[in-house]
Design a protein around this motif. Structure first.
Motif, PDB file in Angstrom:
ATOM      1  N   GLY A  93      -6.305   1.490 -11.975  1.00  0.00           N
ATOM      2  CA  GLY A  93      -5.484   2.078 -10.914  1.00  0.00           C
ATOM      3  C   GLY A  93      -4.552   1.049 -10.286  1.00  0.00           C
ATOM      4  O   GLY A  93      -4.587  -0.144 -10.612  1.00  0.00           O
ATOM      5  N   TRP A  94      -3.711   1.526  -9.362  1.00  0.00           N
ATOM      6  CA  TRP A  94      -2.700   0.659  -8.759  1.00  0.00           C
ATOM      7  C   TRP A  94      -3.317  -0.482  -7.956  1.00  0.00           C
ATOM      8  O   TRP A  94      -2.698  -1.539  -7.787  1.00  0.00           O
ATOM      9  N   THR A  95      -4.564  -0.278  -7.450  1.00  0.00           N
ATOM     10  CA  THR A  95      -5.196  -1.362  -6.689  1.00  0.00           C
ATOM     11  C   THR A  95      -5.480  -2.573  -7.569  1.00  0.00           C
ATOM     12  O   THR A  95      -5.658  -3.681  -7.049  1.00  0.00           O
ATOM     13  N   THR A  97      -3.565  -2.918 -10.840  1.00  0.00           N
ATOM     14  CA  THR A  97      -2.355  -3.239 -11.607  1.00  0.00           C
ATOM     15  C   THR A  97      -1.278  -3.908 -10.754  1.00  0.00           C
ATOM     16  O   THR A  97      -0.573  -4.802 -11.234  1.00  0.00           O
ATOM     17  N   VAL A  98      -1.130  -3.486  -9.488  1.00  0.00           N
ATOM     18  CA  VAL A  98      -0.109  -4.096  -8.623  1.00  0.00           C
ATOM     19  C   VAL A  98      -0.388  -5.582  -8.381  1.00  0.00           C
ATOM     20  O   VAL A  98       0.510  -6.425  -8.554  1.00  0.00           O
TER      21      VAL A  98
END
Length: 342
Positions: A93-95, A97-98
């Protein structure tokens, strides 16, 4: 294996991080690795000895590139070795990947596409040069305290005397000699950094190519190599058996000492305390028996005898005249009978 298309962001960021830690030019890790290897080689070149740290460092650089790209090839390329795990794999998730993307960007731009000491980030990490700052603002006396000798330009013209000229000329000569030494030192460092940079790039490329040849092209039978080098493989696979050594010495030694302390506490300390308790209980019980049967027995026995005697005498001491006359008559009859009998 085969996760490149299922986890593209993770693959891209992991690849950038791998290129950085492998010391590939253009990535942040190259400059830090080049700086460490350059200083290590310059230290050895100035003294003519102590080349072992540089050899170990350059060897570690090659191994780093080799095993990091081994992870790339075995995780993201080829066919999956466990289909069930492969089917369940998916992009994070973005938590996750970012932060990975931010770190990947920093792995590229952190050194400013230049060198470790000239990039835009270098000015944030350079120490303050106090003597140079003092000399720049004409604070000659403070510069001298910090090790910067004054020059003729630092001494005002109206205060310049022959002696002061001599002192300043002597300082200038010393500064010139020091500058020559500094130039030689700088030359060695410059040459060492050039050699270290070329070697670090060469060993990084060698490690990457070797890993590609072994784990991507599968040109080397690693299982056969493991069997041929079985002792070395077991030693490395067991991580030099440090955990086993630690468990056999530190952990077991600690447990043995703990067991010994517990036994000492249980049988010596508690034995003394509990033994004292049992002894005092026994003495108290004996004292209680003596108190109950001897002391209280004597007192209660005397009281019982006196009470029994009183009860018996009470039958004779009724306070009635008829009873006394009966006793007297009976006594007289008994005495007469005894007298007649005798």
């Amino acid at each position: 294996g085969g996760l490149r298309k299922k986890m593209p962001i993770t693959f891209a960021t992991f690849l950038i991080a791998t290129l950085a830690i492998s010391g590939v030019p253009g990535f942040a890790g190259f400059y830090s690795k080049d700086g460490i290897l350059g200083v290590t080689l310059a230290f050895a070149m100035e003294r003519g000895t102590h080349y072992l740290p540089f050899i170990l460092g350059i060897s570690a650089a090659a191994l780093t590139a080799f095993y990091m790209f081994r992870i790339i090839f075995m995780t993201f390329t080829g066919q999956p070795r466990d289909q069930q795990k492969f089917d369940h794999a998916h992009e994070s998730g973005w938590t996750m990947t970012v932060p990975l993307m931010i770190l990947a960007v920093l792995s590229i731009v952190a050194a400013g596409w230049k060198s470790a000491d000239t990039g835009w980030f270098a000015r944030f990490s350079q120490p303050y040069d106090v003597p140079a700052i003092a000399a720049e603002f004409g604070l000659a006396e403070y510069a001298t305290e910090f090790g910067v000798e004054p020059t003729l330009a630092d001494v005002p013209a109206e205060h310049t005397t022959a002696d002061e000229h001599a002192v300043v000329e002597h300082a200038a000569a010393a500064e010139h000699s020091a500058a020559g030494t500094h130039d030689a030192h700088a030359e060695i460092h410059h040459r060492a950094h050039g050699i270290a940079m070329k070697l670090s790039i060469a060993v990084a490329l060698f490690g990457i190519l070797a890993s590609w040849f072994v784990y991507y092209r599968r040109k080397v039978d690693t299982a056969a190599l493991q069997r041929k080098l079985s002792p070395a493989y077991r030693l490395l696979q067991g991580q030099y058996f440090f955990d086993e050594f630690y468990a056999a010495t530190v952990i077991r030694g600690t447990l043995w000492i703990a067991w010994l302390c517990a036994a000492f506490d249980r049988y010596i300390i508690d034995g003394i305390v509990n033994g004292s308790g049992y002894l005092l209980r026994a003495v108290s019980w004996i004292g209680g028996q003596i108190d109950n049967w001897v002391v209280d027995g004597a007192v209660n026995g005397v009281a019982t005898i006196m009470q029994t005697a009183g009860e018996g005498l009470r039958r004779f001491q009724t306070g009635r005249l008829q009873t006394y006359l009966t006793y007297v008559t009976a006594s007289a009859v008994v005495l007469v009978l005894i007298y007649r009998a005798l």
